[in-house]
Design an enzyme around this catalytic site. Sequence first.
Site, mmCIF file in Angstrom:
data_model
loop_
_atom_site.group_PDB
_atom_site.id
_atom_site.type_symbol
_atom_site.label_atom_id
_atom_site.label_comp_id
_atom_site.label_asym_id
_atom_site.label_seq_id
_atom_site.Cartn_x
_atom_site.Cartn_y
_atom_site.Cartn_z
ATOM 1 N N ASP A 188 4.591 -1.812 2.589
ATOM 2 C CA ASP A 188 4.121 -2.084 1.190
ATOM 3 C C ASP A 188 4.510 -3.412 0.851
ATOM 4 O O ASP A 188 5.481 -4.057 1.302
ATOM 5 C CB ASP A 188 4.524 -0.981 0.335
ATOM 6 N N ASN B 49 10.879 10.530 -6.573
ATOM 7 C CA ASN B 49 9.756 11.222 -7.055
ATOM 8 C C ASN B 49 9.370 11.672 -5.426
ATOM 9 O O ASN B 49 8.115 12.137 -5.646
ATOM 10 C CB ASN B 49 8.834 10.505 -7.632
ATOM 11 N N HIS C 27 8.114 9.748 -2.974
ATOM 12 C CA HIS C 27 7.158 8.904 -2.253
ATOM 13 C C HIS C 27 7.657 8.268 -1.177
ATOM 14 O O HIS C 27 8.943 8.288 -0.900
ATOM 15 C CB HIS C 27 6.820 7.579 -3.415
ATOM 16 N N GLU D 116 2.501 7.512 -4.100
ATOM 17 C CA GLU D 116 2.882 8.148 -5.116
ATOM 18 C C GLU D 116 2.356 9.696 -5.391
ATOM 19 O O GLU D 116 1.496 10.016 -4.619
ATOM 20 C CB GLU D 116 2.606 7.433 -6.367
HETATM 21 C C1 F6R Z 1 10.090 0.366 0.317
HETATM 22 C C2 F6R Z 1 9.426 1.747 0.274
HETATM 23 C C3 F6R Z 1 10.001 2.541 -0.606
HETATM 24 C C4 F6R Z 1 11.551 2.938 -0.702
HETATM 25 C C5 F6R Z 1 11.940 3.731 -1.782
HETATM 26 C C6 F6R Z 1 13.430 4.065 -1.758
HETATM 27 O O1 F6R Z 1 9.328 -0.491 1.518
HETATM 28 O O2 F6R Z 1 8.480 1.831 1.031
HETATM 29 O O3 F6R Z 1 9.239 3.911 -0.217
HETATM 30 O O4 F6R Z 1 11.643 3.290 0.482
HETATM 31 O O5 F6R Z 1 11.242 3.493 -3.073
HETATM 32 O O6 F6R Z 1 13.907 2.756 -2.043
HETATM 33 P P1 F6R Z 1 15.450 2.597 -2.046
HETATM 34 O O7 F6R Z 1 15.775 2.397 -0.732
HETATM 35 O O8 F6R Z 1 15.656 1.278 -2.681
HETATM 36 O O9 F6R Z 1 16.032 3.944 -2.674
#
Ligand code: F6R
Length: 249
Positions: A67, A136, A138, A143
């Site tokens: 992403d 959440n 994701h 989402e």
């Molecule tokens: C990032 C991504 C997100 C993160 C998630 C957890 O490329 O795709 O799904 O893996 O938001 O983020 P952290 O590791 O910062 O807790």
Amino acid sequence: MKILYAKDADTLSRYAADRFVEQIKSNPKSILGLATGSTPKKMYEYLGEDTHVGKVSFSEATSFNLDEYVGLAADHPASYHYFMEEYFFSKVDFKEGANSLPNGVAENLEKEALDYDQRIQDVGELDILILGIGSNAHIGFNEPDDVFEPLTHVVALDHSTRQDNARFFNSIDEVPTHAISLGMRAIMRAKKVLLLAFGENKAEAIRDLVKGKVDPKVPASILQLHANATILIDEGAASLLDESDYTSI
Ligand code: F6R
């Protein structure tokens, strides 16, 4: 789905890095799926060290990231292009042009998303994909929703996601409202998926992923249907599970 536990995040990061090393050794031309965020940082650090000492080489591998934020150019310090360059690409030996991320400042974002998806379809499946998980639940920026979105798409970020990620910006107002995210098809077609989850902030998402039903309101729960997914959890992330739910490494 395999659920593996270690008390500390470092052990799990080393474990995940070892799976990447194994993958590259078995096929130097592997196609890697990559995540950003706090969670995979240590794994990238280990892979940087492994490259430095000649244990692994990424010179023939290619990668696709999950992403990118809409509106942040590659040179913005909070962009995922910037993150990847700083914590991984500059530390290993990929060839120029081997790494792809969606372009968050493309003129036509919908087209950019579909083109990105097509590029992945054209090369085939990702050989190994590292995921984090949002509080959440994701994965990528898929989402919670009424449906699982199959293709790479432009997504409005949940308020909770923007709150969680505000730590990378001066304030929540600076956190982009949208992102381009890989869809569930490319995630589910990946030959091997590793999901890392660290800390109590992820405990509810992990409980719902491990014990709940497959539900687009818990996006990560789709991994229950994946043929080769491993969930790697530390003490905090495992805090709402029973010991019988996981195997210690
Ligand atoms: C990032 C991504 C997100 C993160 C998630 C957890 O490329 O795709 O799904 O893996 O938001 O983020 P952290 O590791 O910062 O807790």
